[in-house]
Scaffold this active site. Structure first.
Site, PDB file in Angstrom:
ATOM      1  N   ASP A 203       0.833  -1.211   0.000  1.00  0.00           N
ATOM      2  CA  ASP A 203       0.000   0.000   0.000  1.00  0.00           C
ATOM      3  C   ASP A 203       0.864   1.256   0.000  1.00  0.00           C
ATOM      4  O   ASP A 203       1.975   1.265   0.544  1.00  0.00           O
ATOM      5  CB  ASP A 203      -0.916  -0.029   1.238  1.00  0.00           C
ATOM      6  CG  ASP A 203      -2.067   0.954   1.119  1.00  0.00           C
ATOM      7  OD1 ASP A 203      -2.377   1.391  -0.011  1.00  0.00           O
ATOM      8  OD2 ASP A 203      -2.656   1.292   2.159  1.00  0.00           O
TER       9      ASP A 203
ATOM     10  N   HIS B 206       2.593   3.414  -8.953  1.00  0.00           N
ATOM     11  CA  HIS B 206       2.328   2.002  -9.277  1.00  0.00           C
ATOM     12  C   HIS B 206       3.492   1.416 -10.085  1.00  0.00           C
ATOM     13  O   HIS B 206       3.909   0.280  -9.860  1.00  0.00           O
ATOM     14  CB  HIS B 206       1.036   1.874 -10.084  1.00  0.00           C
ATOM     15  CG  HIS B 206      -0.197   2.284  -9.321  1.00  0.00           C
ATOM     16  ND1 HIS B 206      -0.438   1.888  -8.032  1.00  0.00           N
ATOM     17  CD2 HIS B 206      -1.258   3.065  -9.681  1.00  0.00           C
ATOM     18  CE1 HIS B 206      -1.597   2.397  -7.628  1.00  0.00           C
ATOM     19  NE2 HIS B 206      -2.108   3.126  -8.603  1.00  0.00           N
TER      20      HIS B 206
ATOM     21  N   LEU C 137      10.739 -20.625  -4.304  1.00  0.00           N
ATOM     22  CA  LEU C 137       9.708 -19.774  -3.707  1.00  0.00           C
ATOM     23  C   LEU C 137       8.374 -19.907  -4.453  1.00  0.00           C
ATOM     24  O   LEU C 137       8.355 -19.939  -5.681  1.00  0.00           O
ATOM     25  CB  LEU C 137      10.175 -18.311  -3.807  1.00  0.00           C
ATOM     26  CG  LEU C 137       9.172 -17.253  -3.357  1.00  0.00           C
ATOM     27  CD1 LEU C 137       9.092 -17.191  -1.837  1.00  0.00           C
ATOM     28  CD2 LEU C 137       9.544 -15.878  -3.921  1.00  0.00           C
TER      29      LEU C 137
HETATM   30  C1  IPE Z   1      -5.420  -2.671  -0.300  1.00  0.00           C
HETATM   31  O1  IPE Z   1      -5.071  -1.344  -0.464  1.00  0.00           O
HETATM   32  C2  IPE Z   1      -5.407  -3.391  -1.621  1.00  0.00           C
HETATM   33  C3  IPE Z   1      -4.091  -3.597  -2.220  1.00  0.00           C
HETATM   34  C4  IPE Z   1      -2.943  -3.298  -1.663  1.00  0.00           C
HETATM   35  C5  IPE Z   1      -4.095  -4.222  -3.517  1.00  0.00           C
HETATM   36  P1  IPE Z   1      -6.182  -0.214  -0.658  1.00  0.00           P
HETATM   37  O2  IPE Z   1      -5.448   1.062  -0.810  1.00  0.00           O
HETATM   38  O3  IPE Z   1      -7.118  -0.582  -1.750  1.00  0.00           O
HETATM   39  O4  IPE Z   1      -6.965  -0.293   0.719  1.00  0.00           O
HETATM   40  P2  IPE Z   1      -7.873   0.786   1.466  1.00  0.00           P
HETATM   41  O5  IPE Z   1      -8.919   1.241   0.475  1.00  0.00           O
HETATM   42  O6  IPE Z   1      -6.982   1.910   1.880  1.00  0.00           O
HETATM   43  O7  IPE Z   1      -8.437   0.052   2.636  1.00  0.00           O
HETATM   44  C1  IPE Z   2      -1.376   0.284  -3.449  1.00  0.00           C
HETATM   45  O1  IPE Z   2      -1.196   1.650  -3.456  1.00  0.00           O
HETATM   46  C2  IPE Z   2      -1.675  -0.284  -4.813  1.00  0.00           C
HETATM   47  C3  IPE Z   2      -3.057  -0.719  -4.992  1.00  0.00           C
HETATM   48  C4  IPE Z   2      -3.990  -0.706  -4.087  1.00  0.00           C
HETATM   49  C5  IPE Z   2      -3.410  -1.220  -6.299  1.00  0.00           C
HETATM   50  P1  IPE Z   2      -2.422   2.655  -3.470  1.00  0.00           P
HETATM   51  O2  IPE Z   2      -2.802   2.925  -4.887  1.00  0.00           O
HETATM   52  O3  IPE Z   2      -3.530   2.187  -2.613  1.00  0.00           O
HETATM   53  O4  IPE Z   2      -1.754   3.956  -2.850  1.00  0.00           O
HETATM   54  P2  IPE Z   2      -2.390   4.916  -1.774  1.00  0.00           P
HETATM   55  O5  IPE Z   2      -2.865   4.082  -0.640  1.00  0.00           O
HETATM   56  O6  IPE Z   2      -3.504   5.638  -2.449  1.00  0.00           O
HETATM   57  O7  IPE Z   2      -1.262   5.820  -1.382  1.00  0.00           O
HETATM   58 MG    MG Z   3      -4.015   2.418  -0.689  1.00  0.00          MG
END
Ligand code: IPE
Ligand code: IPE
Ligand code: MG
Length: 255
Positions: free
Chosen positions: A30, A47, A141
């Site tokens: 995240d 990303h 792995l």
């Molecule tokens: C969780 O992250 C999903 C992934 C890392 C793929 P999100 O960014 O979607 O989660 P929330 O919305 O903050 O809970």
């Molecule tokens: C995690 O990073 C990737 C996915 C959930 C696909 P985020 O896109 O959720 O990044 P933040 O949480 O908005 O910073």
């Molecule tokens: Mg996120």
């Protein structure tokens, strides 16, 4: 610690206190968007950078002798994001598989995908099938990619499949136990995660491995996913090594 984990644990165990190594590490990757925002960049740059962090994590997990690494790449709820971000994430998965599959295979990595395939475009489904087929006999792995994955959706599918068998008269409800439910999940055959790491500072589960994490240890790190490196990984594993897993019983020290 299991015998399997003991056999495969030498690297970090030597470097640290010899505490238990996790057999299965699952990561909620995240913070890509915030990493980009911090730099005045569009979210997709976060990303893109996050892919490099995945490569690092796979390499580090192999070096540490971890047997299973699960990465949460796209949740069942991530469809709620703007269409251009969703399509960027779909494209990124395709590029990752196309670009990295040969190398993963040559490094003896076995790839598994969990999550609902039905909701995905046919070219992505084909690529995911190819990744699993090509690497199925590998013995290093196991890299589990959670894509279009939701823990509640996974349990719901399992319940539906079991209910269908009951309806057909081939399953007696009284024979349903926890082991049987595990057999109906996407993670069939994969041990439960010992350690779940979430980056970005958020401290929630976000529908990740709902059934499987009943007794997992959680480590929340204040780094955004693109900055997750070998040191972050090592710190999380060392933190895991300091935990006292009791599974409802008593500490080994108390016995
Ligand atoms: C969780 O992250 C999903 C992934 C890392 C793929 P999100 O960014 O979607 O989660 P929330 O919305 O903050 O809970
Ligand atoms: C995690 O990073 C990737 C996915 C959930 C696909 P985020 O896109 O959720 O990044 P933040 O949480 O908005 O910073
Ligand atoms: Mg996120």
């Amino acid at each position: 610690m299991s015998g399997e984990a003991q056999r495969s644990a030498p690297i970090l165990a030597r470097e640290t206190t010899g505490e238990g190594m996790p057999t299965h590490v699952a990561i909620i990757m995240d913070g890509n968007g915030r990493w980009a925002a911090q730099r005045g960049l569009p979210r997709f740059e976060g990303h893109r950078k996050g892919i490099e962090a995945i490569r690092r994590a796979v390499r580090t997990a192999s070096e540490f002798g971890i047997n299973y690494l699960t990465v949460y790449s796209f949740s069942a709820e991530n469809w709620r994001r703007p269409a251009d971000e969703v399509s960027f994430l779909m494209g990124l998965l395709k590029r990752f598989v196309r670009h990295d599959l040969a190398e993963l295979h040559s490094n003896n990595v076995r790839v598994r995908i969990i999550g609902e395939r039905e909701g995905l475009a046919s070219d992505i489904r084909l690529l995911l099938d190819e990744a699993e087929q090509l690497t199925r006999a590998n013995t290093g792995l196991t890299l589990i990619i959670a894509f279009n994955y939701g823990g509640r959706q996974e349990i719901t599918s399992a319940v539906r499949a079991l209910a269908q068998k009951v309806k057909e008269g081939t399953l007696d409800p009284s024979s349903i136990d926890m082991g049987m439910i595990g057999e109906y999940l996407d993670t069939k055959g994969i041990p439960d995660p010992d350690l779940v790491i979430r980056t970005s500072g958020e401290q929630r589960v976000s529908n990740f491995l709902t059934w499987q994490t009943a007794y997992s240890e959680f480590v929340f790190l204040p780094v955004f996913w693109p900055d997750f490196d070998e040191t972050s990984f090592k710190n999380a594993i060392e933190e895991y090594g300091r935990r006292d897993r009791r599974f409802g019983g008593l500490s080994a020290k108390a016995c």
